[in-house]
Scaffold this active site. Sequence first.
Site, PDB file in Angstrom:
ATOM      1  N   CYS A   1      13.999 -15.289  29.371  1.00  0.00           N
ATOM      2  CA  CYS A   1      12.768 -16.059  29.464  1.00  0.00           C
ATOM      3  C   CYS A   1      12.985 -17.134  30.507  1.00  0.00           C
ATOM      4  CB  CYS A   1      12.374 -16.633  28.100  1.00  0.00           C
ATOM      5  SG  CYS A   1      13.589 -17.763  27.422  1.00  0.00           S
TER       6      CYS A   1
ATOM      7  N   HIS B   1       6.358 -25.762  28.230  1.00  0.00           N
ATOM      8  CA  HIS B   1       6.704 -24.530  27.518  1.00  0.00           C
ATOM      9  C   HIS B   1       5.831 -24.424  26.278  1.00  0.00           C
ATOM     10  CE1 HIS B   1       9.065 -21.563  25.307  1.00  0.00           C
ATOM     11  NE2 HIS B   1       9.800 -21.348  26.392  1.00  0.00           N
TER      12      HIS B   1
END
Length: 623
Positions: free
Chosen positions: A28, A545
């Site tokens: 990620c 995020h």
Amino acid sequence: MASKYDGLARIIMQNVGGTENVKALTHCVTRLRFQLKDEKKANTDVLKETEGIVTVIQNSEQYMVVIGNHVPDVYEAVVKRGHLEDIVDDGMSHNEENGKGKQKPLDVFVGIVTSVFTPILGVLSACGILKGLLAMFVAFGVLSTTSGTYNFLYSLSDSLFYFLPIILGYTAAKRFGISELEGLVIGATMVYPNLLSGGQLDISNIFGIPVTMPAAGDYTSSVIPIICAIAFAAWFEKRYKRFIPDTIKLFTIPFITCLVTVCMTFWIIGPVASTISDGLGMVFTAIYEFSPILMGFIVGGLWQVLVMFGLHWAITPLMINNIQTLGFDTIMIGMFGASFAQTGAVIAIYLRSRNKKTKSLCIPAIVSGLAGVTEPAIYGITLPKKKPFIITCIVSAITGAIIAASGAKYYIVPGIGVFGYTAFMNTQTQNITGMIWAIGASILALVGGFAAVYLTYKEKEVKKLTTQLKDAVSAAIVSPMHGKAIALKEVEDEVFRGGSLGQGAAIIPTEGKLYAPIDGTIAMVFPTGHAIGIKTIDGLEILMHVGMNTVELNGKGFNAKVNPGDHVVHGDLLLEFDIEEIQKAGYSVVTPIVITNSNSYHEVLPDVSGESIHVGDKLITVR
């Protein structure tokens, strides 16, 4: 070329238990995400103490090695060092064994075709170019079809196409995970001389069961049958080989796999696959006959979009099949102007832009665009600027319609860019009319793309940071969303909670929208859309995020509104996300906003005193 992360990659692979202990690997925005066969073999304490690794997180499904912003580079080094290419680049979901994250059938199909054809793309184009040049030399009287030079060079140009099942047998076997030599043998059997059309031997049955050969008479130059055959071989082999004793596997498995697959191919797989591929070709041909202009317009207009998503691989095999069976193709001719339209647009941007970075990207994009490789132009220049990309699609659609209306056809598998002209030349009659039309259309696409973009291009100026304080030593980051502001230490993820990725704050959003918290440039948009990074003109780096472990949603529920390289001002909409859908899937939506280069500043002061916060309210002060 060695990577500066090779040493780190070696340490990681050694301490996760080696290649044989890795079941799957993804990444990620900040961490490597391993699925290990046995986590007890991993040396977690060693990894946590290794320079370059922030920490290690373990949960019931993944073993996560936290790296930071440069995780893509480390990921590539780990894949190379651990020889994990077959695990991470197979076009399938890495969680398929667990029944999670299965891809859509179209995605799987495109992944298969891509991995089978990509290894041979270079030589495929090279042979096509040579075949076109030979036809041109014959047409201009430079060579005779009876000369030794022609015969040898023609053999070189035609060999790959004639023996295509053998070549694809190898690449497909590698893709599906069986012995490449088994794939070669199965492919070679399909083009064995005794089985070719016109032979004198009996090829009417196997063990008394009738065999139906394809309409063309044999499988030379075919595409779909061999891929289907190897897919069956891999499926079949994986289900029986565990019953074979290790002492006889060496010869027993190839014997059983090749024997059963070859029989099934000639009985069922080959005839069915040939019928399907011929049927698809007939459908596209019927559309072309109904309206060549419409066909060319659609293919030309959509080609660059198909390339972006890799979907062009879904129709490439049909083009190859048409050329090998019909002697020509009309499906893909409409795409020929796309690379030239892109090139013209980039030339215009180069001349109009005052941004040194943009101009530096244009030169290599122009060169590669003329050679038919448009990805640098698309991803680096036209797509981030949106309007130029739309213009090139329109220009490509128009030139595609013109090429199709002219009656031009591909007679050989084409090269790309300027190397594709000879594909329009009839190799049987040496007629160059189609090639002349293609040259004219490419010039029109180049000029049209250039003119339209040159007249409409306006460079968006980066506004000076309105929230920066005096002498550029202090900056204020405002809230990018509506919600409740909390301290990072309250975030459940220990990486963010401990400040390993930087200092900042977090927000529990009440609305599924993320706005720019400061003026700057989009430095990163993670492919799944859950994380976005911004860099200001003074070097401040901000990571936002959305949610915890939301990378596992594979983009579901996220809709990014910006692309890397876009210039934004605070308050611009960056991302929309579905809070309800994310939470229903079992994920938290708490959103950390961190200064990833916090060490470059004296202090990072979050303002999380209030119960609620709104877009534009001060959130973090950096000094």
